[in-house]
Write an enzyme that holds these catalytic residues in place. Structure first.
Site, PDB file in Angstrom:
ATOM      1  CB  ALA A 236      -0.848   0.355   1.229  1.00  0.00           C
TER       2      ALA A 236
ATOM      3  CG  HIS B 273       5.624   2.639   1.644  1.00  0.00           C
ATOM      4  ND1 HIS B 273       4.776   3.690   1.726  1.00  0.00           N
ATOM      5  CD2 HIS B 273       6.045   2.665   3.040  1.00  0.00           C
ATOM      6  CE1 HIS B 273       4.159   2.576   2.596  1.00  0.00           C
ATOM      7  NE2 HIS B 273       4.641   1.978   3.478  1.00  0.00           N
TER       8      HIS B 273
ATOM      9  CD  GLN C  21       8.483  -0.907  12.322  1.00  0.00           C
ATOM     10  OE1 GLN C  21       7.567  -1.287  12.833  1.00  0.00           O
ATOM     11  NE2 GLN C  21       8.878   0.183  11.241  1.00  0.00           N
TER      12      GLN C  21
ATOM     13  CB  SER D 168      -0.615   6.072   7.909  1.00  0.00           C
ATOM     14  OG  SER D 168      -0.620   5.054   8.231  1.00  0.00           O
TER      15      SER D 168
END
Ligand code: AMP
Length: 272
Positions: A31, A36, A152, A184
């Protein structure tokens, strides 16, 4: 761009490239969006061959409904990955990463305790497990992660330290939309009205920053902006020594997280 689906194919393809140059690795759950793409572009800057993976990792979902609803759109993702500069896209099946006979697991304490670790039991063990396995398959020199998921990053750094993994971890600033909501994969679930209400999150981070620079309590300032929303947490914590204002909010059925390192707001894509 090569699209490879098996561990053997990835190992065979990357072995000579790892000797001839450097491998940068961007693990994702697909997605794909501009956040990204920013990781991929950063990987291009620091390596000669860029590998991205798309794997919706079942072990990091504590809610089966969330896993089932997670967007899957490989063709669109492959186009975005290629355009951003991915050389090799690894798209494994669940059976390539998990084996019903397996006995060795990764369990993380420390950075994994509290916040997302408390809200999503087992989440970071799943994240750590998949990263260790993907690192073992890809063998990257450098792996890139987003500041968007600050806890994370802290967990991954701890795993790399404790396991003596030979991989450098780099962090890429949070990419935001025009309304400053952090990009997101879950944003697609927001209705128009929910999207408008979610804009309180970046406002809360900005208010926290102002409070911190004026010697006031950042979390109180953030909570004031988030009034009326279903706030799970809005607190200051420390990740790898960096005081960070972290927020988790439910807007409708969508759970959103965001954060700003108080001493380095540029990492959150927020001006001082
Ligand atoms: P995901 O596909 O959600 O697991 O995310 C894959 C990587 O992209 C993780 O390292 C995330 O932190 C990073 N990422 C997700 N959203 C953003 C964003 N808005 N800006 C920068 N990085 C992001």
């Amino acid at each position: 761009m090569n699209v490879l689906r098996t561990v053997d194919a990835v190992r065979a393809h990357l072995a000579p490239l790892r000797v001839a140059g450097t491998i940068g690795f961007v693990p994702t759950m697909g997605a794909l969006h501009e956040g990204h793409a920013a990781l991929v572009r950063a990987a291009r800057q620091v390596s000669t061959h860029v590998v991205a993976s798309i794997f919706v990792n079942p072990t990091q979902f504590n809610d089966p409904a969330d896993l089932a609803a997670y967007p899957r759109q490989e063709a669109q993702d492959a186009a975005l990955a290629a355009a951003a500069g991915v050389d090799t896209l690894f798209v494994p099946n669940v059976g390539d990463i998990y084996d019903p006979r397996e006995q060795v697991n990764v369990e993380v304490q420390g950075a994994a305790v509290g916040f997302e670790g408390a809200a999503r039991p087992g989440h970071f063990n799943g994240v750590a497990t998949v990263c260790v396995r993907l690192f073992a398959i890809v063998g990257p020199h450098v792996a890139l992660f987003g500041q968007k998921d600050a806890q994370q990053v802290a967990v991954i750094r701890q795993v790399v330290r404790d396991r003596r993994l030979d991989v450098r971890i780099e962090v890429v600033p949070t990419v935001r939309d025009a309304d400053r909501l952090a990009l997101s994969s879950r944003n697609v679930r927001l209705s128009k009205d929910e999207r408008r209400r979610a804009q309180a999150i970046p406002r809360a981070l900005a208010a926290g920053l102002v409070a911190a620079s004026n010697g006031r309590d950042p979390s109180a300032a953030a909570r004031a902006e988030l009034r009326g929303l279903d706030v799970e947490y809005a607190d200051v914590t420390t990740f790898d020594g960096a005081p960070t204002l972290v927020v988790a909010v439910r807007v409708g059925r969508t759970r959103l997280i965001d954060n700003v390192p108080l001493e380095h707001p540029e990492l959150a894509g927020l001006a001082r």
